[in-house]
Structures are given as structure tokens and as C-alpha cells.
Design an enzyme around this catalytic site. Structure first.
Site, short mmCIF file in Angstrom:
data_model
loop_
_atom_site.label_atom_id
_atom_site.label_comp_id
_atom_site.label_asym_id
_atom_site.label_seq_id
_atom_site.Cartn_x
_atom_site.Cartn_y
_atom_site.Cartn_z
N THR A 40 5.70 -1.73 1.12
CA THR A 40 6.11 -2.34 2.39
C THR A 40 6.28 -3.84 2.13
O THR A 40 5.29 -4.51 1.80
CB THR A 40 5.05 -2.12 3.48
OG1 THR A 40 4.81 -0.72 3.59
CG2 THR A 40 5.52 -2.65 4.82
N LYS B 93 10.54 0.65 9.02
CA LYS B 93 9.08 0.68 8.81
C LYS B 93 8.37 -0.34 9.71
O LYS B 93 7.36 -0.02 10.35
CB LYS B 93 8.79 0.39 7.33
CG LYS B 93 7.36 0.08 6.98
CD LYS B 93 6.52 1.31 6.84
CE LYS B 93 5.06 0.95 6.64
NZ LYS B 93 4.19 2.09 6.57
N LYS C 3 -0.86 -7.22 7.80
CA LYS C 3 0.29 -7.44 6.92
C LYS C 3 1.58 -6.95 7.59
O LYS C 3 2.56 -7.68 7.67
CB LYS C 3 0.08 -6.69 5.60
CG LYS C 3 1.29 -6.70 4.70
CD LYS C 3 1.18 -5.76 3.52
CE LYS C 3 2.53 -5.62 2.83
NZ LYS C 3 2.54 -4.68 1.73
P1 NAD Z 1 -3.15 -0.86 -3.67
O1 NAD Z 1 -3.59 -2.29 -3.68
O2 NAD Z 1 -4.16 0.23 -3.72
O3 NAD Z 1 -2.13 -0.60 -4.90
C1 NAD Z 1 -1.24 -1.55 -5.41
C2 NAD Z 1 -1.33 -1.48 -6.94
O4 NAD Z 1 -0.38 -2.37 -7.51
C3 NAD Z 1 -2.71 -1.89 -7.49
O5 NAD Z 1 -3.25 -0.84 -8.27
C4 NAD Z 1 -2.41 -3.14 -8.32
O6 NAD Z 1 -3.22 -3.25 -9.49
C5 NAD Z 1 -0.96 -2.89 -8.69
N1 NAD Z 1 -0.25 -4.11 -9.09
C6 NAD Z 1 -0.35 -5.36 -8.55
N2 NAD Z 1 0.47 -6.20 -9.21
C7 NAD Z 1 1.08 -5.47 -10.19
C8 NAD Z 1 2.03 -5.78 -11.18
N3 NAD Z 1 2.54 -7.01 -11.32
N4 NAD Z 1 2.43 -4.78 -12.02
C9 NAD Z 1 1.95 -3.53 -11.88
N5 NAD Z 1 1.03 -3.17 -10.94
C10 NAD Z 1 0.62 -4.14 -10.11
O7 NAD Z 1 -2.21 -0.71 -2.39
P2 NAD Z 1 -1.72 0.66 -1.70
O8 NAD Z 1 -2.63 0.99 -0.59
O9 NAD Z 1 -1.42 1.66 -2.76
O10 NAD Z 1 -0.36 0.16 -1.02
C11 NAD Z 1 0.82 -0.04 -1.77
C12 NAD Z 1 1.95 -0.37 -0.81
O11 NAD Z 1 2.12 0.69 0.12
C13 NAD Z 1 1.75 -1.63 0.01
O12 NAD Z 1 2.96 -2.33 0.10
C14 NAD Z 1 1.28 -1.11 1.36
O13 NAD Z 1 1.62 -1.99 2.42
C15 NAD Z 1 2.06 0.19 1.44
N6 NAD Z 1 1.46 1.24 2.29
C16 NAD Z 1 0.12 1.53 2.20
C17 NAD Z 1 -0.41 2.51 3.01
C18 NAD Z 1 -1.88 2.86 2.93
O14 NAD Z 1 -2.37 3.57 3.84
N7 NAD Z 1 -2.62 2.43 1.91
C19 NAD Z 1 0.40 3.22 3.89
C20 NAD Z 1 1.77 2.93 3.94
C21 NAD Z 1 2.28 1.93 3.13
#
Ligand code: NAD
Length: 291
Positions: A87, A162, A237
Site C-alpha cells: 500500500t 485501496k 498509514k
Molecule cells: P511487514 O513489515 O511485515 O513486511 C514488510 C517486509 O519488507 C519486511 O519483512 C521487511 O524486512 C521487508 N523490507 C523492507 N525493506 C526492504 C528492502 N529494501 N528490500 C527487501 N525487503 C525489504 O509488513 P506487512 O504487514 O507484510 O505489510 C506489507 C504491505 O502490505 C504494507 O504496504 C502494508 O500497508 C500492506 N498491507 C498490510 C496488511 C496487514 O494486515 N498487515 C493488510 C493490507 C495491506
């Protein structure tokens, strides 16, 4: 298909694992997290992207997407499709789309709804912006990771859908929580509130499917001590992205702005960080009209 998957966090890891379990060859990269079962760990984002038919990113925010994109786009094969499921800002999606398309790649922004449970169960909804051709290529993967993918128009429109959805979600959750807390003070039982509202004109996803009152309605984070679920800081966010987009488009969004202010206060000044976004109910419960 050969798939590169970058960002193996709470959402990315189960999505990548589902693709691997369905028989695709998945190479994953994350700066911290390990690769889940069935996914081969690459040593860099570029290595994960090299030779892939589709590269999927699932990253925390737009700044990180932009930086990963500069590494990944030059490594991708002509005609491959870059799918960002994070997102991020509508503008970030549109800019990275331009960069990808200038290098002969396909592009889709495909943020999701459904949370960690939907990612693990393969029941996410994808809101997609980009070309029909790229959408058709990636559709079989959306079918593995989710239950529905809607093409919403050109690049950026997935992110637009979204943030509009999540602005409704944030506002509705606050409305549901403040009404429950008021009902308590009026001497109405929570069960009676649920039974009436869930079948009356106040019904909503937040009441019917994700009820913020423990012990009432279907199982939800409220029944698990408000452990997320969808954390309040992620709602901050998304509401922030919605307000930024509203400002850029000159859209009048007073309820969205109020929801952002409340969630921000909850996360930054109160005890909201790390709690599910439905923990607004105990917050309202503990307060009166003057705070
Ligand atoms: P998260 O923080 O668990 O996962 C993100 C991952 O990206 C982490 O493991 C981090 O180490 C990795 N990362 C960061 N920088 C990096 C880089 N330069 N190269 C490679 N990996 C890198 O977050 P999440 O909960 O998995 O959410 C991910 C996305 O999905 C976000 O944009 C969030 O807004 C969206 N989202 C989350 C949810 C939810 O319920 N968690 C629901 C819908 C959408």
C-alpha cells in the site's frame, strides 16, 4: 512461472508460500525476514528479479518501493511484469509504473484487502491498476493468492481504490466503536446492540464481520485481547495516504480527516500502537465527553 518475490514480511511470506505450494518457482528476497517454506532465498532484490516472468513486491511504504524499483527494474527481462502489492501513495505507483514501462516491462499496482489471515488462506482481494495485458498475465497468480482481483483502470487506480476503501473502513470502525461505547452508557447490552445493528441500517463490515466488542458476533481481534489483525498504526498509514491523495486531488474529506486525527492521537499519544484498530472501543469506553 518464474516468480521473484521481494518483501517477505507478515503479508509477503504467506503469499509467496502459497505461490510456491501451487507449483510456481519462487525466489524471494527480504532484508531481514527468512524465506518461507518452498521459496528459494535470493541474495539481493536484483537476483530475485533476474529471469523472472513476474516480480512481486510487498514492502512497507512508497519510499522503499521506489528504492527497490531502481534495483529491480534493470534486472528484469523485457516483457516481464512488475506487480507491487504494497500500500503506497498513488503518485509513487504512477511514477514507478512509468519507469517500468519505459524499460519495456508490464506494470500492475495491486494492493490488497484481507490482512494476514487472507494472505495465509489465499483469500485476499486485489485492487489493480495497469494494463489489461499485464492483468491477464498475472490473473492466475491472483487466483492463487486471493479470491478476487478487480482491474480498476490504469496505473495508480489500484492504490486509489485501496485508500478510498480504507478511508471508509477507518471512519466506519470509529462510528461503530463510539456507538458501542455510548450504548454501554445508555444501559444497552452489547449483544442487543449487535443483534439490532447487524440486521438494521447501521450494519457494516466492522459490525457484522469484525465486531469490536469481545464475545459478540463472529470471532475477531476483540476476542483475542485486540492483538492485530490490522494494527492501528497501519490504519494511520492508510488514512494518511488517503488525506495526501485528497489534498492533491482537491477532494473534500472531513470524515477521513477526523478519522486520521483520532487514530493518530490513539497511536502517538495513547496506548494504540501495537493494538488492533478495533481497540478504539476500549478507548472510547474509558472516556467521557471531556476526555
Ligand atoms: P511487514 O513489515 O511485515 O513486511 C514488510 C517486509 O519488507 C519486511 O519483512 C521487511 O524486512 C521487508 N523490507 C523492507 N525493506 C526492504 C528492502 N529494501 N528490500 C527487501 N525487503 C525489504 O509488513 P506487512 O504487514 O507484510 O505489510 C506489507 C504491505 O502490505 C504494507 O504496504 C502494508 O500497508 C500492506 N498491507 C498490510 C496488511 C496487514 O494486515 N498487515 C493488510 C493490507 C495491506
Amino acid at each position: 512461472m518464474e516468480i521473484g518475490f521481494i518483501g517477505l514480511g507478515n503479508m509477503g511470506a504467506p503469499m509467496a508460500a502459497n505461490l510456491a505450494a501451487a507449483g510456481h518457482n519462487v525466489r524471494g528476497f527480504d532484508t531481514i525476514a527468512d524465506a518461507p517454506e518452498g521459496v528459494t532465498r535470493a541474495s539481493s532484490a536484483a537476483e530475485a528479479a533476474k529471469g523472472a516472468d513476474v516480480v512481486i513486491t510487498m514492502l512497507p511504504n512508497g519510499a522503499i518501493l521506489r528504492s527497490v524499483a531502481t534495483e529491480v527494474i534493470p534486472a528484469m527481462a523485457q516483457g516481464a511484469v512488475f506487480v507491487d502489492c504494497s500500500t503506497v501513495e498513488v503518485d509513487a505507483a504512477r511514477e514507478v509504473a512509468k519507469q517500468a514501462e519505459a524499460e519495456g516491462l508490464g506494470w500492475l499496482d495491486a494492493p490488497v484487502s484481507g490482512g494476514v489471515g487472507g494472505a495465509a488462506g489465499g483469500t485476499l482481494t486485489f485492487m489493480v491498476g495497469g494494463s489489461e495485458t499485464a492483468f491477464e498475465t498475472v490473473q492466475p497468480l491472483f487466483e492463487i493468492m486471493g479470491q478476487k482481483a478487480v482491474l480498476c483502470g490504469p496505473a495508480g487506480n489500484g492504490q486509489a481504490a485501496k485508500i478510498c476503501n480504507n478511508m471508509i473502513l477507518g471512519v466506519t470502525m470509529i462510528a461503530t466503536c463510539e456507538a458501542f461505547a455510548m450504548a454501554d452508557k445508555l444501559g444497552l447490552s452489547r449483544q442487543a446492540m449487535f443483534d439490532v445493528v447487524s440486521t438494521s441500517s447501521g450494519y457494516s463490515w466492522t459490525m457484522n464481520a469484525y465486531c469490536p466488542a469481545p464475545g459478540v458476533g463472529p470471532q475477531s481481534p476483540a476476542d483475542n485481547g485486540y492483538k492485530p489483525g490490522f494494527a492501528a498504526e497501519l490504519m494511520v498509514k492508510d488514512l494518511g495516504l488517503a488525506q495526501a491523495a485528497a489534498e492533491a486531488a482537491d477532494a473534500d474529506t472531513p470524515m477521513g480527516a477526523a478519522a486520521l486525527a483520532l487514530y493518530r492521537q490513539f497511536v502517538e499519544d495513547e496506548d494504540g500502537r501495537g493494538q488492533d484498530f478495533s481497540a478504539m472501543l476500549p478507548r472510547f469506553e474509558s472516556r467521557g465527553r471531556s476526555g
